[in-house]
Motif scaffolding. Sequence first.
Motif, PDB file in Angstrom:
ATOM      1  N   GLU A 264     -69.982 -15.254 -30.347  1.00 20.28           N
ATOM      2  CA  GLU A 264     -70.103 -15.355 -28.898  1.00 20.28           C
ATOM      3  C   GLU A 264     -70.028 -16.959 -28.430  1.00 20.28           C
ATOM      4  O   GLU A 264     -69.539 -17.201 -27.608  1.00 20.28           O
ATOM      5  N   GLN A 265     -70.246 -18.009 -29.343  1.00 21.96           N
ATOM      6  CA  GLN A 265     -69.722 -19.400 -29.153  1.00 21.96           C
ATOM      7  C   GLN A 265     -68.271 -19.464 -28.847  1.00 21.96           C
ATOM      8  O   GLN A 265     -68.018 -19.962 -28.015  1.00 21.96           O
ATOM      9  N   TRP A 266     -67.436 -18.871 -29.789  1.00 19.35           N
ATOM     10  CA  TRP A 266     -66.095 -18.763 -29.439  1.00 19.35           C
ATOM     11  C   TRP A 266     -65.701 -18.313 -28.102  1.00 19.35           C
ATOM     12  O   TRP A 266     -64.858 -18.921 -27.701  1.00 19.35           O
ATOM     13  N   SER A 267     -66.425 -17.318 -28.013  1.00 15.98           N
ATOM     14  CA  SER A 267     -65.999 -16.396 -26.580  1.00 15.98           C
ATOM     15  C   SER A 267     -66.398 -17.448 -25.388  1.00 15.98           C
ATOM     16  O   SER A 267     -65.543 -17.364 -24.332  1.00 15.98           O
ATOM     17  N   VAL A 268     -67.262 -18.380 -25.400  1.00 12.00           N
ATOM     18  CA  VAL A 268     -67.342 -19.376 -24.380  1.00 12.00           C
ATOM     19  C   VAL A 268     -66.509 -20.460 -24.519  1.00 12.00           C
ATOM     20  O   VAL A 268     -65.784 -20.721 -23.477  1.00 12.00           O
ATOM     21  N   LEU A 269     -66.028 -20.870 -25.750  1.00  7.81           N
ATOM     22  CA  LEU A 269     -64.987 -21.910 -25.953  1.00  7.81           C
ATOM     23  C   LEU A 269     -63.560 -21.357 -25.298  1.00  7.81           C
ATOM     24  O   LEU A 269     -62.844 -22.133 -24.775  1.00  7.81           O
ATOM     25  N   TYR A 270     -63.330 -20.138 -25.490  1.00 12.76           N
ATOM     26  CA  TYR A 270     -62.095 -19.375 -25.193  1.00 12.76           C
ATOM     27  C   TYR A 270     -62.106 -19.591 -23.711  1.00 12.76           C
ATOM     28  O   TYR A 270     -60.720 -19.897 -23.374  1.00 12.76           O
ATOM     29  N   HIS A 271     -63.009 -19.427 -22.769  1.00 14.76           N
ATOM     30  CA  HIS A 271     -62.880 -19.617 -21.316  1.00 14.76           C
ATOM     31  C   HIS A 271     -62.759 -20.986 -20.962  1.00 14.76           C
ATOM     32  O   HIS A 271     -61.990 -21.358 -20.144  1.00 14.76           O
ATOM     33  N   LEU A 272     -63.351 -21.988 -21.712  1.00  9.13           N
ATOM     34  CA  LEU A 272     -63.293 -23.208 -21.411  1.00  9.13           C
ATOM     35  C   LEU A 272     -61.917 -23.737 -21.921  1.00  9.13           C
ATOM     36  O   LEU A 272     -61.405 -24.751 -21.162  1.00  9.13           O
TER      37      LEU A 272
ATOM     38  N   ARG B 123     -67.754 -15.335 -16.153  1.00  8.83           N
ATOM     39  CA  ARG B 123     -66.455 -14.874 -17.067  1.00  8.83           C
ATOM     40  C   ARG B 123     -66.639 -14.281 -18.338  1.00  8.83           C
ATOM     41  O   ARG B 123     -65.868 -13.491 -18.861  1.00  8.83           O
ATOM     42  N   THR B 124     -68.014 -14.714 -18.957  1.00  9.13           N
ATOM     43  CA  THR B 124     -68.175 -14.054 -20.472  1.00  9.13           C
ATOM     44  C   THR B 124     -69.095 -12.701 -20.119  1.00  9.13           C
ATOM     45  O   THR B 124     -69.689 -11.937 -21.251  1.00  9.13           O
TER      46      THR B 124
ATOM     47  N   ARG C  82     -72.140 -12.704 -19.259  1.00 10.32           N
ATOM     48  CA  ARG C  82     -73.643 -12.714 -19.807  1.00 10.32           C
ATOM     49  C   ARG C  82     -74.442 -13.173 -18.777  1.00 10.32           C
ATOM     50  O   ARG C  82     -74.145 -13.797 -17.727  1.00 10.32           O
ATOM     51  N   ASP C  83     -75.881 -13.017 -18.988  1.00  8.97           N
ATOM     52  CA  ASP C  83     -76.894 -13.791 -17.902  1.00  8.97           C
ATOM     53  C   ASP C  83     -77.075 -15.143 -18.285  1.00  8.97           C
ATOM     54  O   ASP C  83     -76.724 -15.595 -19.217  1.00  8.97           O
ATOM     55  N   LYS C  84     -77.788 -15.545 -17.577  1.00  7.22           N
ATOM     56  CA  LYS C  84     -77.900 -17.003 -17.383  1.00  7.22           C
ATOM     57  C   LYS C  84     -78.780 -17.484 -18.429  1.00  7.22           C
ATOM     58  O   LYS C  84     -78.425 -18.602 -19.154  1.00  7.22           O
ATOM     59  N   PRO C  85     -79.895 -16.849 -18.969  1.00  4.09           N
ATOM     60  CA  PRO C  85     -80.509 -17.322 -20.350  1.00  4.09           C
ATOM     61  C   PRO C  85     -79.646 -17.307 -21.603  1.00  4.09           C
ATOM     62  O   PRO C  85     -79.667 -18.121 -22.216  1.00  4.09           O
ATOM     63  N   SER C  86     -79.028 -16.366 -21.631  1.00  2.00           N
ATOM     64  CA  SER C  86     -77.941 -16.219 -22.708  1.00  2.00           C
ATOM     65  C   SER C  86     -76.859 -17.545 -22.745  1.00  2.00           C
ATOM     66  O   SER C  86     -76.835 -18.027 -23.864  1.00  2.00           O
ATOM     67  N   ILE C  87     -76.425 -17.756 -21.568  1.00  2.00           N
ATOM     68  CA  ILE C  87     -75.497 -19.041 -21.460  1.00  2.00           C
ATOM     69  C   ILE C  87     -76.116 -20.305 -21.741  1.00  2.00           C
ATOM     70  O   ILE C  87     -75.790 -20.901 -22.519  1.00  2.00           O
ATOM     71  N   THR C  88     -77.575 -20.359 -21.149  1.00  2.00           N
ATOM     72  CA  THR C  88     -78.294 -21.723 -21.587  1.00  2.00           C
ATOM     73  C   THR C  88     -78.423 -21.829 -22.932  1.00  2.00           C
ATOM     74  O   THR C  88     -78.087 -22.935 -23.488  1.00  2.00           O
ATOM     75  N   ARG C  89     -78.684 -20.809 -23.683  1.00  4.83           N
ATOM     76  CA  ARG C  89     -78.874 -20.912 -25.066  1.00  4.83           C
ATOM     77  C   ARG C  89     -77.672 -21.170 -26.098  1.00  4.83           C
ATOM     78  O   ARG C  89     -77.473 -21.883 -26.883  1.00  4.83           O
ATOM     79  N   LEU C  90     -76.685 -20.324 -25.470  1.00  5.71           N
ATOM     80  CA  LEU C  90     -75.379 -20.470 -26.283  1.00  5.71           C
ATOM     81  C   LEU C  90     -74.914 -21.945 -26.009  1.00  5.71           C
ATOM     82  O   LEU C  90     -74.275 -22.646 -26.852  1.00  5.71           O
ATOM     83  N   ILE C  91     -75.143 -22.643 -24.747  1.00  4.22           N
ATOM     84  CA  ILE C  91     -74.569 -24.098 -24.435  1.00  4.22           C
ATOM     85  C   ILE C  91     -75.539 -25.010 -25.311  1.00  4.22           C
ATOM     86  O   ILE C  91     -74.918 -25.889 -25.878  1.00  4.22           O
ATOM     87  N   ASP C  92     -76.959 -24.728 -25.390  1.00  5.70           N
ATOM     88  CA  ASP C  92     -77.661 -25.187 -26.078  1.00  5.70           C
ATOM     89  C   ASP C  92     -77.178 -25.522 -27.651  1.00  5.70           C
ATOM     90  O   ASP C  92     -76.926 -26.512 -28.313  1.00  5.70           O
ATOM     91  N   ASN C  93     -76.907 -24.393 -28.166  1.00  5.91           N
ATOM     92  CA  ASN C  93     -76.425 -24.528 -29.533  1.00  5.91           C
ATOM     93  C   ASN C  93     -74.969 -25.102 -29.556  1.00  5.91           C
ATOM     94  O   ASN C  93     -74.657 -26.072 -30.660  1.00  5.91           O
TER      95      ASN C  93
ATOM     96  N   SER D 199     -62.110 -10.060 -24.940  1.00 10.05           N
ATOM     97  CA  SER D 199     -63.197 -10.192 -23.982  1.00 10.05           C
ATOM     98  C   SER D 199     -63.529  -9.053 -23.297  1.00 10.05           C
ATOM     99  O   SER D 199     -64.810  -8.712 -23.155  1.00 10.05           O
ATOM    100  N   VAL D 200     -62.708  -8.135 -22.980  1.00  8.58           N
ATOM    101  CA  VAL D 200     -62.987  -6.781 -22.352  1.00  8.58           C
ATOM    102  C   VAL D 200     -63.887  -6.091 -23.261  1.00  8.58           C
ATOM    103  O   VAL D 200     -64.911  -5.551 -22.945  1.00  8.58           O
ATOM    104  N   ILE D 201     -63.318  -5.975 -24.540  1.00 11.42           N
ATOM    105  CA  ILE D 201     -64.123  -5.177 -25.507  1.00 11.42           C
ATOM    106  C   ILE D 201     -65.398  -5.716 -25.908  1.00 11.42           C
ATOM    107  O   ILE D 201     -66.509  -4.964 -25.783  1.00 11.42           O
ATOM    108  N   ASN D 202     -65.666  -6.860 -25.949  1.00 12.47           N
ATOM    109  CA  ASN D 202     -66.761  -7.385 -26.578  1.00 12.47           C
ATOM    110  C   ASN D 202     -67.807  -7.636 -25.282  1.00 12.47           C
ATOM    111  O   ASN D 202     -69.033  -7.656 -25.505  1.00 12.47           O
ATOM    112  N   GLY D 203     -67.393  -7.722 -24.153  1.00 10.27           N
ATOM    113  CA  GLY D 203     -68.535  -8.283 -23.082  1.00 10.27           C
ATOM    114  C   GLY D 203     -68.642  -7.314 -22.091  1.00 10.27           C
ATOM    115  O   GLY D 203     -69.626  -7.395 -21.248  1.00 10.27           O
TER     116      GLY D 203
END
Lengths: 146, 146
Positions: free
Chosen positions: A41-49, A63-64, A66-77, B13-17
């Motif tokens: 999940e973290q990788w999929s965020v980095l992938y877009h960055l 782009r991923t 996900r909803d806002k709370p999910s992104i908040t916590r992924l970014i936290d981590n 991305s497509v598959i996972n999200g």
Amino acid sequence: MPNNQFKRGELYSVINGMASTAVARRLQKNFRLAGLEITIEQWSVLYHLWKEDCLSQQELCTRTFRDKPSITRLIDNLEKQKLVKRMPSKSDRRINLVCLTEAAKELQDRTIELANQTMSEALIGVNKEEIETVKAVFQRVYDNLT
Amino acid sequence: MPNNQFKRGELYSVINGMASTAVARRLQKNFRLAGLEITIEQWSVLYHLWKEDCLSQQELCTRTFRDKPSITRLIDNLEKQKLVKRMPSKSDRRINLVCLTEAAKELQDRTIELANQTMSEALIGVNKEEIETVKAVFQRVYDNLT
DNA sequence: GGCATATAGTTAGTTATGCAACTAATTTCA
DNA sequence: TGAAATTAGTTGCATAACTAACTATATGCC
């Protein structure tokens, strides 16, 4: 339409439990074997960055998928692991821009190589047209429901 | 094989999200709107029990593509809601048979109807051959990785 | 200007997932 | 027969998901 001849629960099982998690688990395992302590999940965020640095959290949501709370916590981590940094936007003080650190930039080549290997392994015996069909169906399903 | 011409991260991305979570979210929402307090994960377990009642937890792992701890806890929650009951197997004392309660049997028609409606909506504009291709690709991916 | 509305992000609470380590029962086989 | 290996299930720990409710900033409009 011939859809009514299809066992929908069956497709549901397939879509929800099978291929995506098999791919995800394998990629996660390959990260671990390579000594990389990031989640897929973290990788999929980095992938877009890596494609475009310093996106807002909202943009990462879109782009991923996900909803806002999910992104908040992924970014936290990710921030705890010093892979990204939240930067306040100058034009809109509501916005955090999420930017890569040097450590994250160094991860790019190694992890993308692992992802490519994993996908090659996953897609043995699957041809290009089939992949295009899967992508088109998924896009259509997504569009139908959002 | 033409796989090397494919942008793998993109499919990842497509598959996972995308499609699977869009379908899952919509089905979950439809359950909620209908006043049904079960999660789609719980529903996917019930779905297999409606097809064949009193399966072992191990068998549910296989059929739902989950690991043992996930099934243990899903069954815990389903048991709390009085939708299933663990019954010790007579032939092998290691095994719990997971059996439906009357309440769960009554849920079957309503939820399967909702799932069918949701899948119909999701699959508008997708034809039968495309669905078969998706299923075949997913099976192949799963087999390649397990 | 100022109030209503919309947007960006966070927090709290519940459920679910994955891995590793564990117990208990069963099977294998020397 | 009895020790080793296998199988079924549980527990602990960390991460992640969704919903609902919240704060803060920005925008629209009278």
